[in-house]
Design a protein around this motif. Structure first.
Motif, short mmCIF file in Angstrom:
data_model
loop_
_atom_site.label_atom_id
_atom_site.label_comp_id
_atom_site.label_asym_id
_atom_site.label_seq_id
_atom_site.Cartn_x
_atom_site.Cartn_y
_atom_site.Cartn_z
N LEU A 192 35.86 87.02 7.06
CA LEU A 192 37.26 86.61 7.06
C LEU A 192 37.68 86.07 8.42
CD1 LEU A 192 38.96 89.67 5.29
CD2 LEU A 192 38.33 87.49 4.24
N VAL A 193 38.50 85.03 8.37
CA VAL A 193 39.27 84.58 9.52
C VAL A 193 40.72 84.51 9.06
CG1 VAL A 193 39.76 82.69 11.11
CG2 VAL A 193 37.39 83.26 10.55
N VAL A 194 41.58 85.31 9.69
CA VAL A 194 42.98 85.38 9.29
C VAL A 194 43.86 85.10 10.49
CG1 VAL A 194 44.78 86.83 8.26
CG2 VAL A 194 42.41 87.13 7.56
N VAL A 195 44.86 84.26 10.28
CA VAL A 195 45.89 84.03 11.30
C VAL A 195 47.23 84.36 10.67
CG1 VAL A 195 46.96 82.40 12.88
CG2 VAL A 195 44.52 82.18 12.33
N GLN A 196 47.99 85.23 11.32
CA GLN A 196 49.35 85.51 10.87
C GLN A 196 50.33 84.98 11.92
OE1 GLN A 196 49.71 89.69 9.88
NE2 GLN A 196 48.90 89.33 7.83
N LYS A 197 51.26 84.19 11.44
CA LYS A 197 52.25 83.54 12.30
C LYS A 197 53.61 84.21 12.09
CE LYS A 197 54.37 78.98 13.00
NZ LYS A 197 54.41 77.59 12.48
N TYR A 198 54.19 84.71 13.17
CA TYR A 198 55.46 85.42 13.12
C TYR A 198 56.54 84.59 13.80
CZ TYR A 198 52.74 89.57 11.84
OH TYR A 198 51.90 90.46 11.20
N ASP A 199 57.61 84.32 13.06
CA ASP A 199 58.70 83.49 13.60
C ASP A 199 59.87 84.30 14.14
OD1 ASP A 199 57.36 81.14 12.97
OD2 ASP A 199 58.24 81.02 10.97
N LYS A 200 59.86 85.64 13.95
CA LYS A 200 61.01 86.45 14.35
C LYS A 200 60.65 87.59 15.29
CE LYS A 200 63.54 85.61 10.03
NZ LYS A 200 64.20 86.27 8.85
N PRO B 232 54.04 89.92 17.57
CA PRO B 232 53.21 90.83 16.78
C PRO B 232 52.08 91.52 17.55
CG PRO B 232 52.44 88.61 16.48
CD PRO B 232 53.60 88.53 17.45
N VAL B 233 52.02 91.35 18.86
CA VAL B 233 50.89 91.86 19.62
C VAL B 233 50.70 93.36 19.43
CG1 VAL B 233 49.98 92.21 21.95
CG2 VAL B 233 50.95 89.99 21.31
N SER B 234 51.79 94.10 19.29
CA SER B 234 51.70 95.56 19.15
C SER B 234 51.25 96.00 17.77
CB SER B 234 53.07 96.19 19.47
OG SER B 234 54.05 95.74 18.54
N LEU B 235 51.04 95.07 16.84
CA LEU B 235 50.66 95.42 15.47
C LEU B 235 49.16 95.51 15.27
CD1 LEU B 235 53.16 93.14 13.48
CD2 LEU B 235 53.41 95.57 14.06
N GLY C 269 51.98 86.41 22.03
CA GLY C 269 53.36 86.23 21.63
C GLY C 269 54.31 86.02 22.79
N THR C 270 55.51 85.59 22.44
CA THR C 270 56.62 85.49 23.38
C THR C 270 57.67 86.50 22.94
OG1 THR C 270 57.67 83.73 22.08
CG2 THR C 270 56.11 83.05 23.78
N LYS D 55 43.02 77.08 19.59
CA LYS D 55 44.03 76.69 20.57
C LYS D 55 45.38 77.29 20.16
CE LYS D 55 41.85 72.28 21.83
NZ LYS D 55 42.02 70.80 21.87
N VAL D 56 46.04 77.92 21.10
CA VAL D 56 47.36 78.49 20.89
C VAL D 56 48.37 77.61 21.59
CG1 VAL D 56 48.86 80.46 21.33
CG2 VAL D 56 46.49 80.83 20.63
#
Length: 208
Positions: free
Chosen positions: A103-111, A114-117, A173-174, A205-206
């Motif tokens: 698996l390769v999974v990317v989760q994108k958070y807009d609000k 997520p680093v602490s997850l 994240g920011t 690339k981020v």
């Protein structure tokens, strides 16, 4: 907030025997000088252009393709697809999976960031194996990408009596947005599957 990983669903459409069709559908539609032709990869077609000239057209897959999710991108073998799933609450998931379970999974958070997850995600992915007696070990890690960004998170292994799986879960994240990256590979699949994981990390690339 309940977080979960969603697997891609694969559906096969079977045609009934004896159904007569004029032509099988093609995978791609190619347009040259206003002339449209349906074509499959690896197929040669003679195409008559408006000028009257006939040209031979062929469509082939490149070995690799680039997937972009806006705030991130990576290169993957072109025979793999990346599926997007909206998990709600400003979270989108991008999944690339092999038939062997890599698996390769990317989760994108807009609000949120997520680093602490990382820890929560690891627990969700290994819960059933651990409950069945699997042994989980983990350690913190930092991964530096080729363009300089540093991702922080953890590296983990879950072992059973017969096999093991290696995980890497890192994020960036920011203040109010971010990305979580997850890979999983079974030790029995390393010889054939590791290049898929390596290509992902080498080209990731981020763009936050």
């Amino acid at each position: 907030m309940q977080l979960r990983l969603a697997a891609a669903a694969f559906f096969a459409i079977m045609l009934c025997a004896g159904v007569v069709r004029a032509e099988d559908p093609k995978a791609f539609k190619l347009t040259i000088d206003g002339v449209i032709v349906d074509i499959d990869p690896g197929e040669d077609i003679d195409l008559k252009l408006p000028s009257g000239r006939t040209s031979k057209v062929r469509l082939d897959h490149n070995d690799f393709a680039t997937f972009s999710g806006g705030t991130f991108s990576f290169v993957h073998p072109s025979n793999y697809s990346v599926t997007k799933i909206d998990l709600g609450d400003g979270i989108a998931q991008y999944l690339m999976a092999s038939a062997l379970g890599t698996l390769v999974v990317v989760q994108k958070y807009d609000k949120m960031n997520p680093v602490s997850l990382n820890q929560l995600m690891l627990q969700e992915m290994t819960r059933e194996t651990v409950q069945a007696g699997g042994q989980l070990t983990q350690q913190p890690m930092t991964r530096k990408l080729a363009h300089g960004k540093e991702l922080t998170g953890l590296k983990a292994t879950v072992k059973t009596r017969t096999d093991r799986a290696d995980f890497e879960i890192v994020g960036f994240g920011t203040a109010d947005q971010g990305l979580l990256f997850i890979t999983r590979i079974g030790d029995q699949d390393n010889a054939t599957e590791q290049p898929l994981i390596d290509k992902f990390w080498e080209t990731l690339k981020v763009k936050l």
